[in-house]
Design an enzyme around this catalytic site. Structure first.
Site, PDB file in Angstrom:
ATOM      1  N   ARG A  88       0.939  -1.046   0.188  1.00  0.00           N
ATOM      2  CA  ARG A  88      -0.180  -0.018  -0.065  1.00  0.00           C
ATOM      3  C   ARG A  88       0.927   1.542   0.014  1.00  0.00           C
ATOM      4  O   ARG A  88       0.399   2.474  -0.006  1.00  0.00           O
ATOM      5  CB  ARG A  88      -0.901   0.024   1.303  1.00  0.00           C
ATOM      6  CG  ARG A  88      -2.314  -0.556   0.905  1.00  0.00           C
ATOM      7  CD  ARG A  88      -2.826  -0.420   2.508  1.00  0.00           C
ATOM      8  NE  ARG A  88      -4.397  -0.445   2.277  1.00  0.00           N
ATOM      9  CZ  ARG A  88      -5.203  -1.249   2.639  1.00  0.00           C
ATOM     10  NH1 ARG A  88      -4.863  -2.472   2.683  1.00  0.00           N
ATOM     11  NH2 ARG A  88      -6.599  -0.962   2.706  1.00  0.00           N
ATOM     12  N   ARG A 123     -21.513  -2.611   3.113  1.00  0.00           N
ATOM     13  CA  ARG A 123     -20.409  -3.791   3.302  1.00  0.00           C
ATOM     14  C   ARG A 123     -20.682  -4.485   4.741  1.00  0.00           C
ATOM     15  O   ARG A 123     -21.120  -3.659   5.569  1.00  0.00           O
ATOM     16  CB  ARG A 123     -19.245  -3.234   3.112  1.00  0.00           C
ATOM     17  CG  ARG A 123     -18.177  -4.317   3.209  1.00  0.00           C
ATOM     18  CD  ARG A 123     -17.088  -3.826   2.314  1.00  0.00           C
ATOM     19  NE  ARG A 123     -15.900  -3.199   3.010  1.00  0.00           N
ATOM     20  CZ  ARG A 123     -14.767  -3.076   2.894  1.00  0.00           C
ATOM     21  NH1 ARG A 123     -14.415  -3.745   1.517  1.00  0.00           N
ATOM     22  NH2 ARG A 123     -13.973  -2.400   3.337  1.00  0.00           N
ATOM     23  N   ARG A 156     -17.892  -3.188   9.424  1.00  0.00           N
ATOM     24  CA  ARG A 156     -16.402  -2.688   9.883  1.00  0.00           C
ATOM     25  C   ARG A 156     -16.535  -1.603  10.561  1.00  0.00           C
ATOM     26  O   ARG A 156     -17.197  -0.552   9.804  1.00  0.00           O
ATOM     27  CB  ARG A 156     -15.597  -3.053   8.627  1.00  0.00           C
ATOM     28  CG  ARG A 156     -15.084  -4.246   8.680  1.00  0.00           C
ATOM     29  CD  ARG A 156     -14.330  -4.385   7.407  1.00  0.00           C
ATOM     30  NE  ARG A 156     -12.968  -3.709   7.150  1.00  0.00           N
ATOM     31  CZ  ARG A 156     -12.338  -3.810   6.106  1.00  0.00           C
ATOM     32  NH1 ARG A 156     -12.505  -4.418   5.399  1.00  0.00           N
ATOM     33  NH2 ARG A 156     -11.424  -2.706   6.173  1.00  0.00           N
TER      34      ARG A 156
HETATM   35  P1  AMP Z   1      -8.213  -3.534   4.282  1.00  0.00           P
HETATM   36  O1  AMP Z   1      -9.022  -4.711   4.983  1.00  0.00           O
HETATM   37  O2  AMP Z   1      -7.392  -4.063   3.410  1.00  0.00           O
HETATM   38  O3  AMP Z   1      -8.991  -2.308   3.983  1.00  0.00           O
HETATM   39  O4  AMP Z   1      -7.187  -2.998   5.585  1.00  0.00           O
HETATM   40  C1  AMP Z   1      -8.071  -2.527   6.880  1.00  0.00           C
HETATM   41  C2  AMP Z   1      -6.750  -1.721   7.517  1.00  0.00           C
HETATM   42  O5  AMP Z   1      -5.652  -2.628   7.846  1.00  0.00           O
HETATM   43  C3  AMP Z   1      -6.369  -0.526   6.759  1.00  0.00           C
HETATM   44  O6  AMP Z   1      -7.129   0.505   6.904  1.00  0.00           O
HETATM   45  C4  AMP Z   1      -5.182  -0.373   7.441  1.00  0.00           C
HETATM   46  O7  AMP Z   1      -5.250   0.476   8.657  1.00  0.00           O
HETATM   47  C5  AMP Z   1      -4.657  -1.690   7.662  1.00  0.00           C
HETATM   48  N1  AMP Z   1      -3.775  -2.446   6.765  1.00  0.00           N
HETATM   49  C6  AMP Z   1      -3.984  -3.329   6.003  1.00  0.00           C
HETATM   50  N2  AMP Z   1      -3.126  -3.688   4.840  1.00  0.00           N
HETATM   51  C7  AMP Z   1      -2.128  -2.772   5.201  1.00  0.00           C
HETATM   52  C8  AMP Z   1      -0.935  -2.365   4.560  1.00  0.00           C
HETATM   53  N3  AMP Z   1      -0.517  -2.825   3.392  1.00  0.00           N
HETATM   54  N4  AMP Z   1      -0.532  -1.230   4.990  1.00  0.00           N
HETATM   55  C9  AMP Z   1      -0.704  -0.706   6.102  1.00  0.00           C
HETATM   56  N5  AMP Z   1      -1.901  -0.639   6.741  1.00  0.00           N
HETATM   57  C10 AMP Z   1      -2.629  -1.807   6.094  1.00  0.00           C
END
Ligand code: AMP
Length: 210
Positions: A88, A123, A156
């Site tokens: 990311r 969602r 969420r």
């Molecule tokens: P997601 O389910 O992919 O939307 O991830 C949920 C949350 O987890 C994000 O909003 C971040 O706070 C954290 N997160 C997930 N993947 C990453 C990543 N590659 N780098 C930093 N934070 C992450």
């Protein structure tokens, strides 16, 4: 086969990754799901990550890079994997490079901010098994109950409208530059997210076969 999914939060990366994962017989690795599980079970990493995720901010690079390093060393990743939500940031992508991980394909799922905001409001996620649903686009056959494990579905915390706005801002500022990073390597493919998820899947498969 090593595939990376890029795209805004709520663009449908997880859903498409799950479908490809079944078709290709390789695991999907979602840093978001790993972090949510750590928060749920109260591990040290989970405790440290909680304040970032709840504010819609990124967890520090060192933490997520550590998660990925450990996960990719597992035997089920030998034949390949799909990354959903990692990298990311540019430093995360560079860390993958330095682990010797060269993706075959990077798929950017494109969805407008307005559509993202609309999608996030519908969602739902199963707190027990992590399965994800959408009230309109991917409903559970059992209403507000998970059809996989029978637990209640919840919203969420980071899908709250004000948090979605900051997640989108973080995406545009910090994650979107990765498109250029992978385009320069000749690995980037773009898929326009469609209203119906099976139409998006058809386009994703076309990219994979093309
Ligand atoms: P997601 O389910 O992919 O939307 O991830 C949920 C949350 O987890 C994000 O909003 C971040 O706070 C954290 N997160 C997930 N993947 C990453 C990543 N590659 N780098 C930093 N934070 C992450």
């Amino acid at each position: 086969m090593k595939i990376i999914f890029l795209g805004a939060p709520g663009a449908g990366k997880g859903t498409q990754a799950e479908i490809l994962s079944e078709r290709l017989g390789i695991p999907t690795i979602s840093t978001g799901a790993i972090i949510r599980e750590a928060i749920r079970t109260g591990t040290e990493m989970g405790k440290a990550a909680k304040k970032y995720t709840e504010a819609g901010e990124l967890v520090p690079d060192t933490v997520v890079i550590g998660i990925i390093r450990e996960r990719l060393a597992q035997p089920d990743c030998e034949k390949g994997f799909i990354l959903d939500g990692f990298p990311r940031t540019v430093p995360q992508a560079e860390a993958l490079d330095s682990m010797g991980v060269v993706p075959d394909l990077v798929i950017s799922l494109e969805v407008s901010d307005a559509a993202i905001v609309e999608r996030m409001s519908g969602r739902r996620v199963c707190e027990k098994c992590g399965a994800s649903y959408h009230v309109k686009y991917k409903p559970s056959g059992k209403g507000e109950i998970c059809e996989k494990c029978g637990a209640a579905l919840t919203v969420r915390r980071d899908d709250a409208p004000e948090v979605v706005q900051s997640r989108l801002a973080v995406y545009h500022e910090t994650t979107e530059p990765l498109k250029e990073f992978y385009a320069r390597k000749g690995l980037l493919r773009t898929v326009e997210g469609q209203e119906k998820l099976e139409d998006t899947t058809a386009r994703t498969l076309a990219v994979l076969e093309g």
